[in-house]
Design a protein around this motif. Structure first.
Motif, PDB file in Angstrom:
ATOM      1  N   ASP A 178       0.828  -1.204   0.000  1.00 27.65           N
ATOM      2  CA  ASP A 178       0.000   0.000   0.000  1.00 27.65           C
ATOM      3  C   ASP A 178       0.869   1.264   0.000  1.00 27.65           C
ATOM      4  O   ASP A 178       1.387   1.663   1.034  1.00 27.65           O
ATOM      5  CB  ASP A 178      -0.925  -0.011   1.220  1.00 27.65           C
ATOM      6  N   ASP A 180      -0.506   4.076  -1.610  1.00 29.05           N
ATOM      7  CA  ASP A 180      -1.488   5.068  -2.068  1.00 29.05           C
ATOM      8  C   ASP A 180      -1.308   6.432  -1.418  1.00 29.05           C
ATOM      9  O   ASP A 180      -1.673   7.446  -2.012  1.00 29.05           O
ATOM     10  CB  ASP A 180      -2.912   4.579  -1.825  1.00 29.05           C
ATOM     11  N   GLU A 187      -2.136   4.770  -9.009  1.00 31.47           N
ATOM     12  CA  GLU A 187      -2.510   3.437  -9.482  1.00 31.47           C
ATOM     13  C   GLU A 187      -3.687   3.498 -10.451  1.00 31.47           C
ATOM     14  O   GLU A 187      -3.789   2.655 -11.351  1.00 31.47           O
ATOM     15  CB  GLU A 187      -2.799   2.505  -8.312  1.00 31.47           C
TER      16      GLU A 187
END
Length: 193
Positions: A178, A180, A187
């Protein structure tokens, strides 16, 4: 316009140099290690976890952040360096006008990607989030600039521009981790190339 060209020629070294690997200033994909980072400028971030979990960590990944750092005369904000097995594989930072100007001068205009419009907030007055992006093939690496304007998933207005330079092969290996928080829309664009 003539002043801009003059400023670019006054840089002692190109901001990006294919000769020493792809990267940003002294930070080179596949070459830079965490030990080479300037101590006062960077802070190591918390462990990265596997997407959808709170306890499974991606032990081979380390993330370092500089709130603001000068790279060859350009102030770069919110710079993240991501290492896999202690080798730099991803650089993400704010893509302000001075950096954008230098990057385009070095690599030319990127390939425009289709604009995306996302409805992330269910309030009636929320504007769709518009994602505009362009990409560059830089040897074995890719660069992706994403501009986001509209209402984000927290139903707050957002206007941001981020640049990411990464090794696609290592990004694929680490895709279950992860990341993000470095660029919430990366992504959405990167994985759908």
């Amino acid at each position: 316009m003539n002043y801009l060209i003059l400023i670019l020629f006054l840089f002692p070294y190109p901001l990006y140099s294919q000769l020493n690997g792809v990267g940003l200033g002294p930070f080179r994909i596949g070459m830079t290690t965490p030990d080479a980072l300037p101590q006062p400028g960077f802070q190591e971030q918390e462990l990265v976890v596997v997407k959808g979990t709170l306890a499974l960590s991606c032990t081979n990944i380390r993330v370092f952040k500089a709130d603001s750092i000068e790279i060859q005369g350009i102030l770069v904000a919110s710079l993240f360096l991501v290492f896999y097995e202690n080798r730099l594989f991803r650089i993400t930072c704010e893509y302000g006008e001075p950096l954008q100007t230098a990057f385009i001068a070095q690599h030319g205009q990127g390939q425009k990607r289709p604009t995306k419009r996302l409805a992330l907030c269910d309030r009636s007055d929320a504007k769709r989030l518009v994602l505009e992006s362009e990409s560059w093939q830089l040897g074995d690496c890719m660069a992706l600039a994403i501009r986001a304007v509209g209402t984000n998933a927290r139903c707050e207005p957002e206007q941001t521009s981020r640049l990411t330079i990464a090794s696609p092969s290592v990004a694929a290996i680490t895709s279950e981790c992860d990341l993000d928080h470095l660029d919430a829309y990366f992504e959405e664009i990167w994985m759908k190339q």
